[in-house]
Design a protein around this motif. Structure first.
Motif, mmCIF file in Angstrom:
data_model
loop_
_atom_site.group_PDB
_atom_site.id
_atom_site.type_symbol
_atom_site.label_atom_id
_atom_site.label_comp_id
_atom_site.label_asym_id
_atom_site.label_seq_id
_atom_site.Cartn_x
_atom_site.Cartn_y
_atom_site.Cartn_z
ATOM 1 N N LEU A 95 19.608 -27.173 26.670
ATOM 2 C CA LEU A 95 20.100 -28.492 27.055
ATOM 3 C C LEU A 95 19.587 -28.947 28.424
ATOM 4 O O LEU A 95 19.214 -30.122 28.594
ATOM 5 C CB LEU A 95 21.629 -28.466 27.060
ATOM 6 N N LEU A 223 25.392 -27.436 20.233
ATOM 7 C CA LEU A 223 25.061 -28.390 21.290
ATOM 8 C C LEU A 223 24.062 -29.435 20.813
ATOM 9 O O LEU A 223 24.101 -30.591 21.258
ATOM 10 C CB LEU A 223 24.511 -27.647 22.509
ATOM 11 N N ALA A 226 26.195 -31.881 18.983
ATOM 12 C CA ALA A 226 27.001 -32.653 19.928
ATOM 13 C C ALA A 226 26.145 -33.690 20.652
ATOM 14 O O ALA A 226 26.570 -34.842 20.843
ATOM 15 C CB ALA A 226 27.660 -31.720 20.943
ATOM 16 N N LEU A 227 24.940 -33.307 21.061
ATOM 17 C CA LEU A 227 24.051 -34.253 21.744
ATOM 18 C C LEU A 227 23.621 -35.368 20.809
ATOM 19 O O LEU A 227 23.560 -36.541 21.214
ATOM 20 C CB LEU A 227 22.824 -33.510 22.281
ATOM 21 N N ALA A 230 26.497 -37.734 20.521
ATOM 22 C CA ALA A 230 26.693 -38.470 21.770
ATOM 23 C C ALA A 230 25.634 -39.541 21.954
ATOM 24 O O ALA A 230 25.930 -40.665 22.401
ATOM 25 C CB ALA A 230 26.677 -37.497 22.957
ATOM 26 N N GLU A 244 28.329 -36.116 28.385
ATOM 27 C CA GLU A 244 29.352 -35.841 27.371
ATOM 28 C C GLU A 244 29.106 -34.501 26.691
ATOM 29 O O GLU A 244 30.047 -33.743 26.413
ATOM 30 C CB GLU A 244 29.334 -36.973 26.340
ATOM 31 N N THR A 245 27.840 -34.191 26.434
ATOM 32 C CA THR A 245 27.508 -32.934 25.762
ATOM 33 C C THR A 245 27.796 -31.735 26.647
ATOM 34 O O THR A 245 28.168 -30.657 26.158
ATOM 35 C CB THR A 245 26.028 -32.928 25.343
ATOM 36 N N TRP A 248 30.889 -29.869 26.165
ATOM 37 C CA TRP A 248 30.868 -28.841 25.126
ATOM 38 C C TRP A 248 30.420 -27.503 25.715
ATOM 39 O O TRP A 248 30.932 -26.447 25.329
ATOM 40 C CB TRP A 248 29.938 -29.255 23.983
#
Length: 270
Positions: A95, A223, A226-227, A230, A244-245, A248
């Motif tokens: 990330l 992740l 989640a990304l 988002a 936002e990610t 997580w």
């Protein structure tokens, strides 16, 4: 043949689950395919568990992961911690460079170099941890490492907000995250090896390695999903999507507190 069979089942199941999680939010046929991959991966993992238990009872062949080791509370707790640490470590290594490339417009080499503070923090505290792990119980050291990782992640959750974090703060946060991971490393491994008999150490090392890598694969997949979600919810605001990610990432790090609390709180007498 039995050993190869066990190894193949475990690898296929984990890859199927990771692939499914990374594509399940795509929608349409890709999302449906991801859901199928998750189901198939779970079925393969269940098949491996049955196979490993059957082979282990026969005693003639050793499965890739000796599931009987997990009957020991100390080993189960230590490997759970290793699994979650793998999820946060490898997930964040995916990330953070992506953030620098997509938000800060850094090149691939520059983004990789920006991870150096995290590696440096890990190296320094790993060296220090090896010197004090024999004098301090695993639980307080592991909890200290998790706390450092949590604090080191907070700055990244503010990405995309008004008055977001300065570059120097992100660099310092990466160093602190790395330091936390290094603090956890030595007492975590000591807890693993201290929970099994000497003859079981090779099997324990294999199991921990596999579960650490599996945690990394699944953490990265979570992740990624989640990304993706988002970014879909915040079009045109990549920094906010990354911020936002990173919540997580914080949550994955916090999950490691539960097994850490079950680690030994005092040293065994020499």
């Amino acid at each position: 043949m039995g050993h190869r069979k066990a190894q193949g089942d475990d690898g296929s199941g984990s890859r199927g689950g990771a692939y499914g999680l990374s594509t399940i939010g795509a929608g349409g046929s890709a999302g449906a395919g991801g859901l199928v991959a998750v189901v198939v991966g779970a079925a393969l993992l269940a098949a491996y568990v049955g196979h490993a238990l059957r082979v282990g009872r026969g005693g003639r062949r050793a499965p890739l992961i000796e599931l009987g080791l997990f009957a020991r509370r100390g080993f189960a707790v230590a490997t759970a911690n290793s699994f979650l640490q793998g999820a946060t470590l490898y997930g964040s290594m995916f990330l953070v460079p992506l953030y620098y490339q997509q938000v800060e417009h850094a090149g691939a080499v520059e983004a990789g170099l920006l991870l150096a503070p995290q590696a440096l923090g890990t190296a320094v505290t790993s060296l220090l941890g090896s010197r004090i792990a024999d004098r301090v119980a695993p639980r307080p050291l592991i909890l200290l490492g998790i706390a450092c990782s949590l604090v080191g992640t907070l700055a990244f959750t503010r990405c995309g907000t008004a008055g977001g974090p300065a570059d120097w703060l992100l660099v310092a946060s990466l160093a602190l995250r790395g330091a936390g991971m290094g603090i956890v490393l030595i007492p975590g491994m000591a807890a693993v090896y201290g929970s099994v008999e000497r003859a079981q150490v090779p099997a324990a090392a294999s199991a921990v390695n596999v579960l650490n890598r599996l945690g990394g694969a699944l953490g990265t997949a979570v992740l990624t999903l989640a990304l993706q979600q988002a970014q879909a919810g915040r079009p045109g605001h990549p920094a906010a999507a990354f911020g936002e990610t990173f919540w997580w990432v914080l949550a994955l790090s916090a999950l490691a507190i539960a097994p850490a609390l079950l680690c030994p709180g005092s040293r065994k007498p020499a």
